[in-house]
Design a protein around this motif. Structure first.
Motif, PDB file in Angstrom:
ATOM      1  N   ASN E 219       1.086  -1.601   0.090  1.00  0.00           N
ATOM      2  CA  ASN E 219      -0.018   0.100   0.403  1.00  0.00           C
ATOM      3  C   ASN E 219       1.106   1.569  -0.035  1.00  0.00           C
ATOM      4  N   ARG E 220       1.027   2.193  -0.880  1.00  0.00           N
ATOM      5  CA  ARG E 220       1.680   3.018  -1.371  1.00  0.00           C
ATOM      6  C   ARG E 220       1.779   4.315  -0.951  1.00  0.00           C
ATOM      7  N   GLU E 221       0.000   4.295  -0.554  1.00  0.00           N
ATOM      8  CA  GLU E 221      -0.002   5.344   0.379  1.00  0.00           C
ATOM      9  C   GLU E 221      -0.279   5.619   1.768  1.00  0.00           C
ATOM     10  N   ALA E 222      -0.378   4.015   1.910  1.00  0.00           N
ATOM     11  CA  ALA E 222      -0.211   3.654   3.323  1.00  0.00           C
ATOM     12  C   ALA E 222       1.359   4.009   3.394  1.00  0.00           C
ATOM     13  N   ALA E 223       1.969   3.275   3.408  1.00  0.00           N
ATOM     14  CA  ALA E 223       3.851   3.417   3.452  1.00  0.00           C
ATOM     15  C   ALA E 223       3.499   5.315   3.729  1.00  0.00           C
ATOM     16  N   ARG E 224       3.223   6.184   2.641  1.00  0.00           N
ATOM     17  CA  ARG E 224       3.850   7.157   3.002  1.00  0.00           C
ATOM     18  C   ARG E 224       4.121   8.457   3.583  1.00  0.00           C
ATOM     19  N   SER E 225       2.856   7.350   4.493  1.00  0.00           N
ATOM     20  CA  SER E 225       1.996   8.554   5.577  1.00  0.00           C
ATOM     21  C   SER E 225       2.971   7.747   6.736  1.00  0.00           C
ATOM     22  N   VAL E 226       3.048   6.460   7.064  1.00  0.00           N
ATOM     23  CA  VAL E 226       4.236   6.035   8.490  1.00  0.00           C
ATOM     24  C   VAL E 226       5.679   6.387   8.066  1.00  0.00           C
ATOM     25  N   GLY E 227       5.819   7.048   7.108  1.00  0.00           N
ATOM     26  CA  GLY E 227       7.278   8.038   7.109  1.00  0.00           C
ATOM     27  C   GLY E 227       8.694   6.470   5.688  1.00  0.00           C
ATOM     28  N   VAL E 228       7.852   5.741   5.119  1.00  0.00           N
ATOM     29  CA  VAL E 228       8.605   5.313   3.993  1.00  0.00           C
ATOM     30  C   VAL E 228       8.546   6.246   2.831  1.00  0.00           C
ATOM     31  N   ASP E 229      10.063   5.976   2.878  1.00  0.00           N
ATOM     32  CA  ASP E 229       9.623   6.933   0.845  1.00  0.00           C
ATOM     33  C   ASP E 229      10.235   5.570  -0.172  1.00  0.00           C
ATOM     34  N   PRO E 230       8.672   5.657  -0.671  1.00  0.00           N
ATOM     35  CA  PRO E 230       8.677   4.576  -1.609  1.00  0.00           C
ATOM     36  C   PRO E 230       9.120   5.188  -3.246  1.00  0.00           C
ATOM     37  N   THR E 231       9.829   6.142  -3.273  1.00  0.00           N
ATOM     38  CA  THR E 231      10.759   5.983  -4.352  1.00  0.00           C
ATOM     39  C   THR E 231      12.244   5.359  -4.442  1.00  0.00           C
ATOM     40  N   TRP E 232      12.402   6.440  -3.364  1.00  0.00           N
ATOM     41  CA  TRP E 232      14.019   5.620  -2.913  1.00  0.00           C
ATOM     42  C   TRP E 232      13.784   4.461  -2.786  1.00  0.00           C
ATOM     43  N   THR E 233      12.871   3.883  -1.960  1.00  0.00           N
ATOM     44  CA  THR E 233      12.999   1.949  -1.710  1.00  0.00           C
ATOM     45  C   THR E 233      12.958   1.710  -3.008  1.00  0.00           C
ATOM     46  N   LYS E 234      12.097   1.701  -3.728  1.00  0.00           N
ATOM     47  CA  LYS E 234      12.208   1.659  -5.345  1.00  0.00           C
ATOM     48  C   LYS E 234      13.170   1.711  -6.399  1.00  0.00           C
ATOM     49  N   SER E 235      14.138   2.876  -5.626  1.00  0.00           N
ATOM     50  CA  SER E 235      15.453   3.140  -6.727  1.00  0.00           C
ATOM     51  C   SER E 235      16.206   2.120  -6.094  1.00  0.00           C
ATOM     52  N   PHE E 236      16.523   2.599  -4.713  1.00  0.00           N
ATOM     53  CA  PHE E 236      17.642   1.371  -3.930  1.00  0.00           C
ATOM     54  C   PHE E 236      17.543  -0.052  -5.041  1.00  0.00           C
ATOM     55  N   VAL E 237      16.577  -0.812  -5.177  1.00  0.00           N
ATOM     56  CA  VAL E 237      16.373  -2.231  -4.967  1.00  0.00           C
ATOM     57  C   VAL E 237      16.622  -2.576  -6.617  1.00  0.00           C
TER      58      VAL E 237
END
Ligand SMILES: Nc1ncnc2c1ncn2[C@@H]1O[C@H](COP(=O)(O)OP(=O)(O)OP(=O)(O)O)[C@@H](O)[C@H]1O
Ligand SMILES: Nc1ncnc2c1ncn2[C@@H]1O[C@H](COP(=O)(O)OP(=O)(O)OP(=O)(O)O)[C@@H](O)[C@H]1O
Ligand SMILES: [Mg+2]
Ligand SMILES: [Mg+2]
Lengths: 239, 396, 236, 287, 361
Positions: E219-237
Motif C-alpha cells: 500500500n503505497r499511500e499508507a507507506a508514505r503516511s508512516v514515513g516510508v519514501d517509496p521512490t527511494w525504496t524502489k530506486s534502491f532495489v
C-alpha cells in the motif's frame, strides 16, 4: 505557538470544492473533534494535513514550520500520525510488522529499538492476540484498531483519527475512549473525525463543524451541539 | 574399432534462419547411409542453434563436454558459425565451419576487429567458403557485361555480413574505387527497417545505375517495392542473402526478374560428391524428390561439410584432436562444391591457415513462362569450369 | 406475497460477515426506507439484492423467483435497478450518455425515456453534453437516479441519495420521488437523514450491525426509538 | 525538397505503425491489458490471409474481408476464455499470459508454416504510385495510411457514438457499476478484443503485402505499436495516430541524417515525448 | 513515553520451526556445490553454471517484480551492458577478465541511474514498456560501437580466459586442462555470485529497508503516511538488481567468450526465460526462482531437441501456471506444508503482564 495551524487552505476536485478557505489552529496537547455531514470534506482535510493530497492554496504550519510543500513521509517524521477512514493495512505483512514499519520509518529508529514499543502498543490497542497474523486476515473493526496502533507506532506529536469508533458496541466504544484518553494524557495532540458523538464528546474539548468544505462552527462541544446549524445540517433534526 | 566416430553438427534448424538448414535431415540421412555402405561407423549428434547465437554457444559446449564429439561441424551464417567456432577454439576441439563468407567468420571472431595488426590465426577452427573479394569480383564482372554509369548504391546493414561487405579495408569500397566505380553508401541500417526512403533518395539524386548489398529478405522486399513506388529503377541489382532462396524471390511476384546474386552452388555445378559419387544435379534432384521442395544453394555446402569430415577422419586417429587438426590443415579433396584445401591460395597471409576457398560465380533469377523462377548462371570469369546458362541482362 | 423479500439473508466480504439473517419485504408500489448507523450493513443489503454480491441461494426472492445467486446484469433484466452509493457516474461519459447507459441492459415497458428524465430534472437537460463529473453533487445524484430509471425498473434501489448534499438539494431530489412512485415503481431507499426517510417511506427498517433492529410504519415509530437504534445507545 | 519527401514518407510509415497500434490501444484503453502477443496476432492474421489467398485464390483484399469475422471470433474466444481470468489490479498476470501466448503463436506458426519468409501478393498495386509534383507516393503506403485513418475514425465513431462504445467506456471506468446497468463486462471485454482482432487483420493485410513476413517477426513490430499507444495517451485513438506518425517521422528523419540512426531516432522520440508528458500527448481526463 | 505501560520483555525473531535445520541444510548444500568440480564431470559443472547464472538473473527480476512491484521487461539491458563493459575491459583495456566482470557490474549500476530517472516517471504497464524501450536503445547504441565489432559482435582475445586470475592455479591444483579450469573458476564465481545475491536479497528483506519495500508494495499511500519514501525504496532495489544482473551478464559472457548485440540483449534469453523461471517457481519468494530454475533446466533438457515444440510447450506451461497456480510451484508446495526455507516474517513472542491482556473481540 500552536502545534498545527491551517491558513486559508483550499482544495477542489474538478468542480467540487472540498476545502474552501479552511483556517483553524490547534494548541499543543489539545483534543479537537471534527464533525460534518458525509462528504463535507473531513477526510480530505486530513489528507491535506498529512500531505497525501496537495493543497491548491493556503498554508499549513506544523510546530511553527511551514510544511505545505512537504511530502507525507517528511510530515510523518515531523510528528503527524494518522489513521485512514477506509483502513489501509499492509495486507501481506503481519499485524506486528505493520507496526514495525510505522515504528522504524516513522520515528527513524532501527527495528530493534522500536520492537518493544510496538509490542506494547499491540497490547494497549487489544491487537496482541493477532500480532503474528497477516493484516489482510483482519476484520474491519480490527483493521481500524490496526490503523490506530500503526499511527501510534510512529510516535506522533499529533494524531489524526478518522472515524475509528463507527460500528463498535457500547463496551468496545468505552474501551476505545479510554485508550484515546490515555494517549491524550501522554501529551499527544488529537484531531478526531467521528460520527459517534457521545464517544467524541467524552474526549474532545473543542469541536469544528465542516460543511461543504467550510468551517461553519468552531467552539466548545456544548455550544456547538446546541447550535441551530448543527442540529439542522448534521443531526437532521428539525428545528 | 568398435566405437563410432562422433561428429557434432550445429545449424539453425528453427527460427528466422531455418531455411538454411532445411536440407539437414536429407543430407545426414544420406551421409549415414553412404558411410554405412562403405563400412564406416559414424554417429552424428545434431544440435539446433534456434538461430540464436547464445544457444549456438551453449549447444557447442554440450557437444564438446557432454557428447565428447571428435569433430564439430557447423554451418550457415555467422550467427551460428561464429559462436560455435569460438567455443571450439577455446576448448581446443577441431571444428569445420562453412556457409558464411570468410571475413565475417575470421575477422568477426577477432577481439579487435578494427585493428588488422592484432588479428591472430586460430588453432582448431577451420572454415571453407568464398570471401568478399570473390563476391566483389563476381558482381563487378556481371556489371561489366552491361553499359552502366558505374555509380553504385550500397545497402549494408549493421550485422555481421553488412559490416564486412561495407568495410573500408576488406569490403566493397576499396575494390570498387580501384575499378572506377563510385560507391554511394549512406550508412549501416538496422535489420527489419520499415522504410528505405533515405537510401532511395540518396541513390536517386546520385543517379545510381547499380544497387548492391547484403540484406535479409523482408528488408529487400521493403526496399525494392519502395524503390519502384518512388520511381527509382536501377539497371542492376546484385543482392546477397535476400534472394538466395527461390521462395524469397517468388515472394517478389514479377519484380524479381533479372535480380542478380552470387551463386555458391547450383544443380548445374560440374562437381561430384566424394562420398556418394552423385553429381550436383543428382543431389539436387534427390532433395526435391525427398521433400517436394526446390533445391537451394546451402545444400551443396552442408553435404560438402560431411565429405570433408569423412576425408579428415580417414587420415587421422579420431580421438586425437591434435592429429585431427593436422589432418584438416592437410586436406585436399574434391567435393560437390569444388576443391577444398587449406593451402592459403588466394588468401591474405593472416587467414591462410584457417580458411579454404571454394569457387563462386554470378547468376540472375529469370521468370519462367509458367511462373516461378530459374537461377541462371550468367558470369563465370572467376571459375571458368562452371558453365554459364546465359548472358547478363539489365532489369526492366 | 411481497414483490421482493429476503429471508435470513447473510452476506460476507471474504471472512467478514456483514449481514446476519436479515428479513425485509417490499410490496408492489411501496416505498421502504432502511436507516442505520455507518457500517450497519444497509449498503450490503442493497448490494446483495442487486447482485453485486452473490448470496446463498434461497435467501432473496423477487416476484416469486429466487435471485440471490444471480449476477447484477441478470437482476437488472428482471427489473431491479440500483442507484449506487456515491453516485458512481461514469467519468468518461457525458450526462446524456450516463443516462443512456441505463438502457443498455433493459428497456422495460414504462414511462421513462430521456425526455421523461429531463422533465423530472430539467436542470440536466441544459447540461446534457457535459461530463457527468462536472456537475454539482446534487445534479450528479439526479443523473444517478435518472440512470436507474431509464431501464423502467419495477424496483428502484437507492443507496444514500442525500449523502453529502445541501438540504435544499435534498428537497429537490425528494420532490421527484412522488413522480417516480406514480409510475408504479417500488422503491427502497437508504437514508441517513431520518426526517427525510420518515417523510417519504411507507415503512421503515432500522439496521444495526448486520441485523434489523427495528421496523414499522413512520407513524408507529417514535423518534426516541429511532435515535436509540441509530446511535446504538440502548439498542440491546 | 528531399526533406519534404522524407517527412511525407515518415507520415505514411506512421500510418502503418498506427494501424499496428490501434487494436492495442483499444484493448489497452478499455481493459488496461498489455497484450504482448499483439505482434504475433498480426502475423497470425497475415498467415490466415495468405492461406485464403493461396488456397482459394482470392484477391488479398477479399481474403482480408473473409478473415475479419474469423479473427473477431478468435479474439472473442481468447478474451472470454483466457484473458478475462487475468484481469485485475495486478498488471503481471495479463503480461505473462500474453507473453506465453506470444511464444505459443510464434512456435505454432513455425510448426505449421515453417520459417520461410512469405508474402501476400497484391499484384501491380505493390509498385504503383501517385506522382504529385516532384514527389511520388506509393499507392500501398497511401492506402495503408488511409486505412489507418479509416480505422481510427471508425473506432472513434464506435467508441463515442454507439451504445456499444458507451458500454466500452462505462465498463472501463467502473465495471461493477456497469454491471448494475446490465452490462456484462466479460462479454464487453470479449467484444473489444474481437474488434481489436479485426483491426489486427487489417494491419496484417498491409504488413503482409508490404514485405516478407515469417512466424517470428511479431515482436519487432510490437514495440513501435506500444510506443505509439503510449505517446498518444491511454485510450485516445487520434493520439495513437499522432504517436505512430511521430515515430515514423522520427525514423525517416533520423535515417536521412544517417541510416544508423533510423530506429534509434524513433525510440528517442518516444523517450523525449514521455519526458515532457509522462502520460502521453492526449491523456484521458480521468484515469 | 510508555512509562505507564508494563515493562514486559519481548523477543522478535524471523526463525520458524525448521528454519534452523533448513539453514544448515543450505549451508551443507553450498559446501557441496563448492566441492562439486572435484567429483562431477565437466558437463555437470557447465550445467550448474547455467543454472546458477540464470538463478541470479531470476532472483534479481523477482526482487523487482515480486517484492517491489516493478515489472521490468528490460533487464536484458543490464545483462548486455555488463557483458559489453566486460568485453571492453578485456579487449580494449587489457584487463583481467575477473576484474572486467566487476567493471561490468559497476557499468550496469552506472547505467541504472539515468535509467531509473526515466522509468520511475512511468507507472505499471508504462513502466514495463519503458524498460523495454530503454533496453532497445542501449542495444542499438552498443551496436554502433565499432571497436567491439558493431552489429557483428566480437570474441574475447584467444587465451584471455585461460590467463584469467586463478585459472592456472586451478589447472595445476586439480590437474585439468585450461578450458576446464576456466569452467571451474567461472562456476565458482557463479556460485559465489548466486550465494551473495540470495544472501543479500534475504538480508535486505529482513532489514528495515525490506520491511519498507513490502509496505510500499502492499500500500503505497499508507507507506508514505508512516514515513516510508517509496521512490527511494524502489530506486534502491532497482539499482541493486542492476548491479547483480550486470555482474551475472559479464560472467555469462566470460564463459561464452563471444558477444554480439543481438545475443547480449536478447529478450527471450535474458528476460523471457527469467520471467518464466520466476513464474513457474513462484513469484515473491526466494525459494520460487530456485525451484523455477531447476524445473526450467529439466524442461530444457527434456524438450530442447524438439525445436519449436519445446518453446510452444514452455509457453503453454507458463500460461497454465499463471492461470491456475499464480503463486507457482513453490506456492503450491508451501501452502500444503507451511514450509519456508527463507522466512522473513518477524514473529513476536513473549508475554505481556496479565493485566495488559485484553480481549480483541
Ligand atoms: N480523490 C478524489 N477525487 C475526487 N473527489 C474526491 C476525492 N476524494 C474525495 N472526493 C470527494 O470529496 C468530497 C469530500 O470527501 P471526504 O472524503 O473528505 O468527505 P468526508 O467529510 O470525510 O465524508 P465522510 O463522513 O463520509 O467520511 C466527497 O464528495 C468525495 O466524493
Ligand atoms: N468491500 C468490503 N470489504 C470488506 N468489508 C466491507 C466491504 N464493504 C463493506 N464492508 C463492511 O461491511 C459492513 C457493512 O457495510 P455497509 O457498507 O453495508 O454499511 P452501511 O450501512 O451501508 O454503512 P454507510 O452508512 O457507511 O454506508 C461494514 O462493517 C463495512 O465496513
Ligand atoms: Mg471521511
Ligand atoms: Mg452504505
Amino acid at each position: 505557538m500552536p502545534i498545527l495551524a491551517l491558513d486559508q487552505v483550499s482544495k477542489s476536485f474538478g468542480a467540487l470544492k472540498v476545502a474552501d478557505g479552511i483556517s483553524f489552529a490547534l494548541e499543543k496537547g489539545e483534543a479537537l473533534g471534527v464533525i460534518g455531514p458525509n462528504g463535507a470534506g473531513k477526510s480530505t482535510l486530513f489528507n491535506l494535513i498529512t500531505g497525501n493530497i496537495r493543497v491548491d492554496a493556503g498554508t499549513i504550519r506544523f510546530a511553527g514550520e511551514d510544511v505545505t510543500r512537504q511530502p507525507p513521509m517528511a510530515r510523518c517524521l515531523a510528528g503527524v500520525g494518522r489513521t485512514f477512514q477506509i483502513p489501509q493495512p499492509f495486507e501481506k505483512l503481519t499485524v506486528f510488522e505493520n507496526l514495525l514499519v510505522g515504528g522504524a520509518f516513522g520515528s527513524r529508529k532501527t527495528e530493534k529499538e522500536v520492537g518493544d514499543r510496538c509490542a506494547d502498543i499491540l497490547v494497549e490497542t487489544g491487537l496482541y492476540p493477532k500480532a503474528n497474523q497477516p493484516a489482510g486476515s483482519l476484520g474491519l473493526l480490527q483493521r481500524k484498531r490496526l490503523e490506530l496502533a500503526r499511527a501510534l507506532a510512529t510516535d506522533p506529536k499529533i494524531l489524526l483519527l478518522d472515524e475509528i469508533a463507527g460500528g463498535l458496541t457500547e463496551g468496545e466504544c468505552q474501551e476505545l475512549v479510554e485508550t484515546i484518553r490515555a494517549i491524550h494524557r501522554r501529551g499527544v495532540s488529537i484531531i478526531w473525525v467521528e460520527h459517534v458523538l457521545h464517544a467524541l464528546n467524552s474526549v474532545v474539548s473543542r469541536l469544528v463543524v465542516l460543511h461543504f468544505g467550510r468551517v461553519i462552527g468552531d467552539g466548545d462541544p456544548q455550544t456547538i451541539m446546541a447550535s441551530r446549524d448543527v442540529r439542522e445540517i448534521y443531526l437532521g433534526i428539525d428545528v | 574399432q568398435g566405437a563410432p566416430i562422433k561428429l557434432g553438427y550445429v545449424s539453425p534448424q528453427t527460427g528466422p534462419l531455418a531455411a538454411f538448414a532445411e536440407a539437414d535431415k536429407f543430407i545426414i540421412d544420406g551421409f549415414m547411409a553412404a558411410t554405412k555402405a562403405a563400412g564406416l561407423n559414424y554417429e552424428v549428434v545434431v544440435k539446433d542453434s534456434q538461430s540464436n547465437p547464445n544457444r549456438a554457444a551453449e549447444v557447442a559446449k554440450e557437444l564438446i563436454v557432454s557428447d565428447e564429439v571428435n569433430l564439430v561441424l557447423v554451418a550457415s551464417t555467422p550467427e551460428t558459425t561464429n559462436p560455435v567456432a569460438t567455443t571450439c577454439e577455446a576448448e581446443e576441439v577441431p571444428c569445420i565451419s562453412t556457409a558464411a563468407p570468410w571475413q565475417p567468420w575470421f575477422i568477426g571472431q577477432q577481439a579487435n576487429p578494427g585493428d588488422p595488426a592484432s588479428w591472430k590465426p586460430f588453432n582448431s577452427a577451420f572454415h571453407f567458403f568464398w570471401g568478399l573479394e570473390d563476391v566483389i569480383a563476381v558482381y563487378t564482372n556481371m556489371w561489366g557485361q552491361l553499359e552502366t554509369n558505374k555509380k553504385v548504391g550500397g545497402l549494408f546493414p549493421n550485422d555481421g555480413d553488412g559490416n564486412a561487405w561495407g568495410d573500408k579495408a576488406v569490403g566493397f569500397p576499396p575494390v570498387l574505387e580501384k575499378l572506377g566505380y563510385s560507391l554511394n553508401d549512406p550508412g549501416r541500417y538496422q535489420n527489419l527497417t520499415d522504410d528505405f526512403s533515405a537510401q532511395i533518395n540518396a541513390f536517386k539524386s546520385d543517379g545510381s545505375d547499380v544497387i548492391t548489398g547484403v540484406m535479409i529478405p523482408p528488408d529487400f522486399t521493403t526496399f525494392w517495392n519502395q524503390a519502384q513506388q518512388q520511381g527509382f529503377k536501377p539497371k542492376v541489382a546484385s543482392i546477397g542473402k535476400a534472394i538466395l532462396f527461390p521462395q524469397a524471390v517468388e515472394a517478389l511476384g514479377k519484380n524479381g526478374h533479372n535480380l542478380s546474386c552470387e551463386v555458391w552452388w547450383s544443380a548445374s555445378h560440374p562437381f561430384k560428391s566424394s562420398l556418394t559419387g552423385q553429381s550436383a544435379g543428382e543431389l539436387a534432384e534427390g532433395f526435391t524428390k525427398a521433400t517436394g521442395r526446390p533445391w537451394t544453394q546451402p545444400i551443396g555446402f552442408v553435404h560438402a561439410l560431411f565429405e570433408v569430415a569423412v576425408d579428415v577422419m580417414k587420415r587421422a586417429d579420431p580421438t586425437d584432436s591434435e592429429a585431427v587438426i593436422a589432418a584438416i590443415a592437410a586436406s585436399n579433396i574434391e567435393t560437390i562444391v569444388g576443391k577444398v584445401a587449406w593451402d592459403g591460395a588466394n588468401l591474405p597471409p593472416f587467414a591462410g591457415r584457417n580458411v579454404a576457398k571454394t569457387p563462386l560465380v554470378g547468376g540472375q533469377w529469370r521468370l519462367k513462362d509458367g511462373g516461378g523462377y530459374d537461377l541462371v548462371i550468367v558470369d563465370n570469369q572467376t571459375a571458368p569450369n562452371i558453365p554459364t546458362g546465359g548472358k547478363m541482362e539489365a532489369i526492366g | 406475497m411481497a414483490l421482493l423479500e429476503t429471508h435470513g439473508l447473510t452476506a460476507f466480504y471474504g471472512d467478514f460477515q456483514a449481514l446476519f439473517g436479515v428479513d425485509i419485504a417490499l410490496d408492489e408500489g411501496e416505498t421502504v426506507a432502511v436507516i442505520g448507523a455507518n457500517g450497519a450493513g444497509k449498503s450490503t443489503l442493497l448490494r446483495s439484492i442487486s447482485g453485486l454480491i452473490r448470496n446463498v441461494p434461497g435467501q432473496i426472492r423477487f416476484d416469486g423467483r429466487e435471485i440471490g445467486a444471480l449476477a447484477a446484469p441478470d437482476v437488472l433484466q428482471l427489473g431491479i435497478a440500483m442507484v449506487p452509493e456515491g453516485r458512481r457516474l461514469f467519468p468518461s461519459l457525458s450526462v446524456e450518455e450516463n443516462l443512456l447507459i441505463g438502457r443498455y441492459g433493459r428497456v422495460g415497458n414504462g414511462a421513462w425515456s430521456l425526455d421523461g428524465i429531463y422533465d423530472l430534472f430539467p436542470v440536466l437537460k441544459e447540461r446534457r453534453h457535459q461530463p457527468g463529473t462536472a456537475l454539482s453533487g446534487g445534479q450528479q445524484q439526479m443523473v444517478a437516479i435518472g440512470r436507474g430509471l431509464m431501464s423502467n425498473p419495477r424496483v428502484l434501489l437507492c443507496d444514500e441519495v442525500s449523502l453529502g448534499l445541501a438540504p435544499v438539494v435534498v428537497r429537490d431530489i425528494y420532490a421527484a420521488f412522488p413522480k417516480i412512485r406514480a409510475t408504479g415503481a417500488s422503491i427502497v431507499i437508504i437514508e441517513q437523514d431520518i426526517g427525510q426517510a420518515l417523510k417519504v417511506a411507507d415503512r421503515v427498517y432500522c439496521m444495526m450491525e448486520g441485523r434489523v433492529t427495528l421496523s414499522g410504519t413512520p407513524a408507529t415509530l417514535s423518534r426516541e426509538d429511532i435515535h436509540a437504534a441509530y446511535f446504538g445507545a440502548h439498542a440491546r | 525538397m528531399s526533406w519534404l519527401d522524407t517527412i511525407l514518407q515518415g507520415i505514411l510509415l506512421g500510418g502503418l505503425y498506427a494501424l499496428f497500434a490501434a487494436g492495442l490501444a483499444l484493448v489497452f484503453g478499455i481493459m488496461r491489458l498489455v497484450n504482448l502477443a499483439h505482434g504475433d496476432l498480426i502475423v497470425l492474421a497475415a498467415f490466415l490471409i495468405l492461406l485464403l489467398v493461396s488456397a482459394l485464390g482470392l484477391n488479398p483484399f477479399i481474403a482480408a474481408a473473409v478473415a475479419l469475422p474469423v479473427m473477431f471470433a478468435l479474439g472473442w474466444a481468447l478474451q472470454f476464455l483466457v484473458l478475462n481470468r487475468t484481469l485485475g489490479n495486478d498488471i503481471l498476470p495479463p503480461l505473462l499470459v500474453t507473453f506465453g501466448l506470444s511464444v505459443v503463436i510464434q512456435n505454432g506458426l513455425l510448426e505449421g508454416f515453417s520459417a520461410d519468409s512469405r508474402r501476400i501478393s497484391a499484384g501491380a498495386l505493390e509498385t504503383a504510385s501517385l506522382q504529385i509534383g516532384p514527389i511520388s507516393i506509393g499507392t500501398m503506403p497511401l492506402l495503408t495510411f488511409l486505412s489507418a485513418v479509416g480505422v481510427i475514425v471508425t473506432l472513434n465513431l464506435v467508441f463515442y457514438r454507439t451504445s456499444l462504445g458507451r458500454a466500452f467506456r462505462a465498463t472501463s471506468d467502473d465495471s461493477a457499476t456497469a454491471g448494475l446497468m446490465g452490462i456484462r463486462a466479460e462479454r464487453i471485454f470479449a467484444t473489444a478484443t474481437g474488434l481489436a482482432m479485426m483491426v489486427v487483420t487489417i494491419a496484417a493485410l498491409y504488413l503482409g503485402t508490404r514485405a516478407n513476413f515469417d512466424p517470428t517477426m511479431g515482436p519487432a513490430r510490437l514495440i513501435y505499436a506500444f510506443e505509439a499507444v503510449i505517446i498518444g495517451g491511454l485510450g485516445s485513438f487520434w493520439g495513437t495516430l499522432a504517436g505512430g506518425i511521430i515515430i515514423g517521422v522520427a525514423q525517416t528523419v533520423g535515417a536521412a541524417i544517417n541510416p544508423e540512426w533510423q530506429i534509434l531516432a524513433g525510440h528517442i522520440a518516444f523517450l523525449l515525448v514521455l519526458l515532457v508528458r509522462p502520460r502521453g500527448l492526449f491523456p484521458r481526463a480521468v484515469d | 513515553m510508555s512509562d505507564h505501560l508494563s515493562a514486559s520483555s519481548w523477543t522478535v525473531s524471523t526463525r520458524t520451526r525448521g528454519s534452523a535445520v533448513s539453514m544448515l541444510a543450505i549451508l551443507a548444500l553450498v559446501a557441496l556445490a563448492f566441492a562439486a568440480p572435484l567429483f562431477v564431470s565437466r558437463s555437470v559443472v557447465q550445467d550448474l553454471f547455467f543454472i546458477l547464472t540464470m538463478l541470479v538473473l531470476a532472483q534479481c527480476w523477482n526482487l523487482l517484480a515480486g517484492y517491489a512491484g516493478l515489472v521490468s521487461v528490460g533487464q536484458q539491458a543490464f545483462v548486455g551492458f555488463g557483458a559489453y563493459a566486460m568485453f571492453a575491459g578485456v579487449s580494449l583495456l587489457g584487463m583481467d577478465p575477473m576484474a572486467a566482470i566487476l567493471l561490468g557490474g559497476l557499468a550496469a549500476l552506472a547505467l541504472s541511474v539515468p535509467t531509473a530517472f526515466f522509468v520511475f516517471r512511468l507507472q505499471g504497464a508504462y513502466f514495463a514498456i519503458g524498460t523495454w524501450v530503454i533496453a532497445e536503445i542501449v542495444r542499438l547504441s552498443l551496436a554502433q560501437w565499432k571497436a567491439l565489432g558493431g552489429g557483428t559482435g566480437t570474441s574475447l582475445p584467444s587465451g584471455a580466459t585461460r590467463d584469467m586470475a586463478g585459472v592456472r592455479f586451478v589447472a595445476d591444483l586439480l590437474g585439468v586442462r585450461g578450458p576446464q579450469a576456466t569452467d571451474i573458476v567461472c562456476y565458482w564465481l557463479a556460485l559465489f555470485l548466486a550465494v551473495v545475491t540470495i544472501g543479500s536479497i534475504y538480508k535486505l528483506l529482513r532489514s528495515k529497508q525490506g520491511l519498507g519495500l513490502a509496505a510500499v508494495r502492499d500500500n503505497r499511500e499508507a507507506a508514505r503516511s508512516v514515513g516510508v519514501d517509496p521512490t527511494w525504496t524502489k530506486s534502491f532495489v532497482y539499482l541493486v538488481a542492476a548491479l547483480a544482473t550486470g555482474l551475472a551478464g559479464a560472467l555469462i559472457y566470460v564463459q561464452k567468450a563471444r558477444i554480439s548485440p543481438d545475443a547480449a540483449f536478447s529478450v527471450p534469453d535474458w528476460t523471457a526465460y527469467v520471467i518464466f523461471i520466476v513464474v513457474i517457481g513462484g513469484i515473491g519468494t526466494i525459494e520460487g526462482p530456485i525451484v523455477g530454475v531447476i524445473v526450467f533446466y529439466i524442461l530444457q533438457n527434456l524438450l530442447a531437441d524438439y525445436g519449436s515444440w519445446y518453446l510452444l510447450i514452455l509457453g503453454l506451461i507458463g500460461i497454465l501456471i499463471m492461470l491456475f497456480a499464480p503463486r507457482g510451484l513453490w506456492g503450491l508446495f508451501a501452502d500444503r506444508t507451511g514450509l519456508q526455507l527463507f522466512p522473513v516474517r518477524r514473529i513476536l513472542a513473549g508475554q505481556p503482564k496479565p493485566k495488559d491482556i485484553r480481549g480483541s473481540d
